[in-house]
Enzyme design. Structure first.
Site, mmCIF file in Angstrom:
data_model
loop_
_atom_site.group_PDB
_atom_site.id
_atom_site.type_symbol
_atom_site.label_atom_id
_atom_site.label_comp_id
_atom_site.label_asym_id
_atom_site.label_seq_id
_atom_site.Cartn_x
_atom_site.Cartn_y
_atom_site.Cartn_z
ATOM 1 N N GLY A 153 0.901 -1.159 -0.054
ATOM 2 C CA GLY A 153 -0.175 0.017 -0.166
ATOM 3 C C GLY A 153 0.954 1.364 0.047
ATOM 4 C CG ASP A 181 2.762 0.481 -11.230
ATOM 5 O OD1 ASP A 181 3.321 1.338 -11.655
ATOM 6 O OD2 ASP A 181 1.738 0.403 -10.372
ATOM 7 C CB SER A 225 3.848 -4.203 -2.724
ATOM 8 O OG SER A 225 2.710 -3.989 -2.592
HETATM 9 C C1 GLA Z 1 -0.761 2.712 -10.097
HETATM 10 C C2 GLA Z 1 -0.896 2.245 -11.652
HETATM 11 C C3 GLA Z 1 -0.083 2.538 -12.721
HETATM 12 C C4 GLA Z 1 -0.238 4.158 -12.978
HETATM 13 C C5 GLA Z 1 -0.064 4.825 -11.618
HETATM 14 C C6 GLA Z 1 -0.515 6.247 -11.851
HETATM 15 O O1 GLA Z 1 0.372 2.619 -9.885
HETATM 16 O O2 GLA Z 1 -0.717 0.801 -11.527
HETATM 17 O O3 GLA Z 1 -0.501 1.927 -14.013
HETATM 18 O O4 GLA Z 1 -1.471 4.235 -13.586
HETATM 19 O O5 GLA Z 1 -1.031 4.128 -10.495
HETATM 20 O O6 GLA Z 1 0.578 6.943 -12.527
#
Ligand code: GLA
Length: 371
Positions: free
Chosen positions: A107, A157, A112
């Site tokens: 979180g 991510d 993670s």
């Molecule tokens: C989360 C999502 C990403 C991106 C970010 C905001 O981490 O998993 O794909 O959209 O928020 O930039």
């Protein structure tokens, strides 16, 4: 620890700039972190994936024939979703034991879940005798997050978690998946990451809501402008057509257009090692996420404001989806210790509980080691 065959890791990430634009086809600028999920894995001769954790007494056995049934597990749902996507992509799933060890705080906005998904898929690949392909792994992990965990996320991510390189930030074009690696050269400055420690909140529904607002903008503007994704909208086009958008959608769109421009400037600043310029862009990004995209909140705003009030700080902003999680700040090394003390003190006094600071560096994405 018992004997395992492989140690497979995937990274958490920090996004330097380019927030909430990956799902608009924009360019983002993340870096993989030394905070990571490690999977120790060995074949077990059966057909189940047996999960255990270094930090939990629970263990879970996933039947690889019924992987759709684990969505509501408190622990093990990300691994089940990842295994399902791996299997559905036509790969062999081999029964195995996986010991999971996550150093990415949950979180925290440092991904993670991506680290868990990517490392689990990479471990399944290794056990099946394959070399994990980082881009395919990232795409399957994203599918797990969207279709299994229900977060309609972009690719940033999982891509950073899988494809990161030590010492390099990644300028990732989320429309084409082309990635340019840019060395993180910060001269006499360092990146400081501080976690609000805000207890888990409704990130998922608010995240999905932002995403549909940008889709609404795109649907209204695409025929008028010929754009193929919202981040292609120029500032001139935005000014010309903004009256077609409701007030909220207009604010979201303004953020996307200007954040996209900031990423271009941030790339130049990083290449020149111009930390003053980069810091300024971070601060502008935070203000936009606060005022236009409305994804910050009192905890993140308190951290960012406390950071900016310190003389060693060149700029600060939230990173990740927002609503809680972490800020990153560019801070002169010689003032960094005092900076951390100052920010932690102001935060605790204002919010009522302590923030947490991490010593992390820019590291590799997927790693595989025979042990
Ligand atoms: C989360 C999502 C990403 C991106 C970010 C905001 O981490 O998993 O794909 O959209 O928020 O930039």
């Amino acid at each position: 620890m018992e004997k395992y065959e492989y140690k497979v890791t995937a990274a958490g990430r920090v996004n330097i700039i380019g927030e909430h634009i990956d799902y608009c086809g924009g360019k983002v600028f993340p870096a993989a972190l030394s905070l990571k999920n490690t999977v120790y894995v060995r074949e077990n001769g059966g057909k189940n994936i047996n999960l255990s954790w270094t930090t939990l007494t629970d263990s879970v056995s996933l039947d690889t024939e019924s992987l759709t049934e684990y969505k509501n597990l408190r622990y093990g749902n990300y691994q089940a979703g990842s295994a399902l996507m791996w299997k559905n992509a036509g790969h062999k799933v081999i029964g195995c034991d996986m010991l999971q060890d996550c150093s990415v705080p949950f979180g925290s906005g440092l991904s993670s879940s991506a680290a868990i998904e990517v490392s689990t898929i990479a471990a399944l690949a290794v056990i099946a005798g394959e070399t994990p392909d980082p881009v395919e792994t990232a795409l399957l992990a994203q599918k797990a997050e969207r279709e299994y965990a229900g977060v309609n996320c972009g690719i940033m991510d999982q891509y950073a978690s899988a494809c990161g390189k030590k010492g390099q930030a990644m300028l990732l074009d989320c429309k084409t998946l082309q990635c340019k690696y840019v060395p993180v050269r910060m001269g006499d400055c360092e990146l400081v990451i501080i976690n609000t420690k805000k207890p888990h909140n409704l990130v998922v529904s608010k995240y999905n809501e932002r995403r549909s607002e940008t889709e609404e903008a795109f649907n209204i503007l695409k025929d008028k402008t010929g754009i193929e994704c919202l981040s292609e909208l120029t500032i001139e086009q935005f000014e010309k057509y903004k009256n077609l958008l409701s007030e909220t959608v207009r604010m979201r769109t303004e953020h996307v257009v200007k954040e996209t421009a900031r990423v271009r400037l941030a790339e130049q600043a990083m290449e020149k090692g111009d930390m003053v310029a980069l810091g300024r862009l971070l601060s502008e990004s935070h203000a936009s996420l606060k005022n236009l995209y409305e994804v910050t909140g009192i905890e993140l705003d308190t951290l960012a404001a406390a950071a900016e009030a310190h003389p060693a700080c060149l700029g600060s902003r939230m990173t990740g989806a927002g609503f809680g999680g972490c800020t990153l700040s560019i801070v002169r090394k010689d003032g960094a210790e005092d900076f951390k003390k100052h920010v932690m003190k102001v935060y605790e006094r204002t919010i009522g509980y302590a923030a947490e600071c991490y010593d992390a560096f820019v590291a590799d994405g997927i790693t595989v080691e025979k042990i």
